[in-house]
Write a protein that holds these residues in place. Structure first.
Motif, PDB file in Angstrom:
ATOM      1  N   LEU A  17       0.825  -1.213   0.000  1.00 23.05           N
ATOM      2  CA  LEU A  17       0.000   0.000   0.000  1.00 23.05           C
ATOM      3  C   LEU A  17       0.857   1.260   0.000  1.00 23.05           C
ATOM      4  O   LEU A  17       0.520   2.252  -0.655  1.00 23.05           O
ATOM      5  N   ALA A  18       1.974   1.231   0.719  1.00 19.06           N
ATOM      6  CA  ALA A  18       2.874   2.386   0.739  1.00 19.06           C
ATOM      7  C   ALA A  18       3.493   2.617  -0.643  1.00 19.06           C
ATOM      8  O   ALA A  18       3.579   3.762  -1.117  1.00 19.06           O
ATOM      9  N   ALA A  19       3.910   1.557  -1.298  1.00 10.35           N
ATOM     10  CA  ALA A  19       4.480   1.692  -2.640  1.00 10.35           C
ATOM     11  C   ALA A  19       3.430   2.179  -3.629  1.00 10.35           C
ATOM     12  O   ALA A  19       3.710   3.028  -4.488  1.00 10.35           O
ATOM     13  N   GLU A  20       2.221   1.670  -3.503  1.00 11.85           N
ATOM     14  CA  GLU A  20       1.130   2.098  -4.377  1.00 11.85           C
ATOM     15  C   GLU A  20       0.869   3.597  -4.227  1.00 11.85           C
ATOM     16  O   GLU A  20       0.736   4.317  -5.215  1.00 11.85           O
ATOM     17  N   GLN A  21       0.820   4.065  -2.990  1.00  9.61           N
ATOM     18  CA  GLN A  21       0.608   5.492  -2.740  1.00  9.61           C
ATOM     19  C   GLN A  21       1.762   6.324  -3.287  1.00  9.61           C
ATOM     20  O   GLN A  21       1.563   7.383  -3.887  1.00  9.61           O
ATOM     21  N   ASN A  22       2.971   5.837  -3.112  1.00 10.40           N
ATOM     22  CA  ASN A  22       4.147   6.559  -3.591  1.00 10.40           C
ATOM     23  C   ASN A  22       4.146   6.677  -5.110  1.00 10.40           C
ATOM     24  O   ASN A  22       4.400   7.753  -5.662  1.00 10.40           O
ATOM     25  N   PHE A  23       3.870   5.591  -5.799  1.00 11.28           N
ATOM     26  CA  PHE A  23       3.835   5.631  -7.263  1.00 11.28           C
ATOM     27  C   PHE A  23       2.692   6.503  -7.766  1.00 11.28           C
ATOM     28  O   PHE A  23       2.842   7.233  -8.741  1.00 11.28           O
ATOM     29  N   TYR A  24       1.561   6.424  -7.107  1.00  8.31           N
ATOM     30  CA  TYR A  24       0.434   7.263  -7.505  1.00  8.31           C
ATOM     31  C   TYR A  24       0.769   8.745  -7.323  1.00  8.31           C
ATOM     32  O   TYR A  24       0.538   9.557  -8.200  1.00  8.31           O
ATOM     33  N   SER A  25       1.339   9.068  -6.189  1.00  9.75           N
ATOM     34  CA  SER A  25       1.649  10.457  -5.874  1.00  9.75           C
ATOM     35  C   SER A  25       2.730  11.015  -6.798  1.00  9.75           C
ATOM     36  O   SER A  25       2.590  12.114  -7.340  1.00  9.75           O
ATOM     37  N   LEU A  26       3.793  10.287  -6.998  1.00 10.57           N
ATOM     38  CA  LEU A  26       4.882  10.771  -7.853  1.00 10.57           C
ATOM     39  C   LEU A  26       4.541  10.651  -9.331  1.00 10.57           C
ATOM     40  O   LEU A  26       5.109  11.369 -10.153  1.00 10.57           O
ATOM     41  N   GLY A  27       3.625   9.780  -9.674  1.00  3.83           N
ATOM     42  CA  GLY A  27       3.224   9.636 -11.076  1.00  3.83           C
ATOM     43  C   GLY A  27       2.584  10.900 -11.610  1.00  3.83           C
ATOM     44  O   GLY A  27       2.673  11.206 -12.806  1.00  3.83           O
ATOM     45  N   LEU A  28       1.954  11.662 -10.720  1.00  2.00           N
ATOM     46  CA  LEU A  28       1.326  12.913 -11.150  1.00  2.00           C
ATOM     47  C   LEU A  28       2.364  13.946 -11.590  1.00  2.00           C
ATOM     48  O   LEU A  28       2.073  14.804 -12.409  1.00  2.00           O
ATOM     49  N   SER A  29       3.566  13.858 -11.043  1.00  2.00           N
ATOM     50  CA  SER A  29       4.584  14.850 -11.394  1.00  2.00           C
ATOM     51  C   SER A  29       5.344  14.492 -12.673  1.00  2.00           C
ATOM     52  O   SER A  29       6.147  15.291 -13.147  1.00  2.00           O
ATOM     53  N   THR A  30       5.098  13.340 -13.217  1.00  2.82           N
ATOM     54  CA  THR A  30       5.789  12.942 -14.446  1.00  2.82           C
ATOM     55  C   THR A  30       5.503  13.913 -15.582  1.00  2.82           C
ATOM     56  O   THR A  30       6.394  14.308 -16.327  1.00  2.82           O
TER      57      THR A  30
END
Length: 172
Positions: free
Chosen positions: A59-72
């Protein structure tokens, strides 16, 4: 957009600062609610036994990828508008750091309201039966799911009184 790049700068200044203004207003309001520090304490005092649970890490990795994916997209946009001499590694790292700090700030807002909600439930429980009615019990039961922020922000908007619907619209 009609005026071109001159109006885009003003739009960018507004859209990048307005969320922080809202978060600050909600954080101040959250801190004034009874029991908010119970939620903040719950946020900063982790249960270390859960570190061995793989689901927590997923869940932590999922949140991290989701959050940083927006900045791509912003990294790509910066690359297309900037000169080739720009240090994109430095900019990308700064985006990741700002994103992580914003996530922690937003978590403080959410957990201050969760502490308020847990304290309210605890008071109702004490009035009903008085058995196992600590706010931490309700924090353990209520901290989960993707709709968590939406539920807590509805409670914070409700606590603003008559101006609550206006604050709720600002989140839309």
């Amino acid at each position: 957009m009609v005026k071109g790049i001159k109006s885009q700068g003003k739009v960018i200044y507004f859209t990048s600062t307005f969320p922080y203004i809202l978060l600050t207003a909600f954080f101040i309001k959250g801190l004034t609610l009874k029991g908010s520090f119970v939620g903040l304490k719950y946020m900063v005092m982790p249960d270390f036994s859960k570190l061995f649970n793989l689901e927590v890490w997923r869940l932590a990795a999922e949140q991290n990828f989701y959050s940083l994916g927006l900045s791509t997209g912003s990294c790509i946009a910066m690359a297309s508008y900037s000169s080739p001499k720009t240090n994109f590694l430095k900019l990308s790292v700064s985006i990741a750091i700002i994103n992580s700090c914003t996530s922690l700030y937003a978590a403080g807002v959410i957990f201050s309201v969760l502490g308020y909600i847990a304290t309210q439930k605890s008071e109702v429980c004490i009035a009903a039966n008085g058995i196992n009615c600590k706010p931490e019990r309700f924090l353990n039961d209520g901290v989960a799911g993707t709709g968590l922020a939406f539920m807590t922000m509805a409670d914070v908007c409700d606590s603003f009184g008559d101006s609550g619907p206006i604050w709720g619209l600002s989140l839309a």
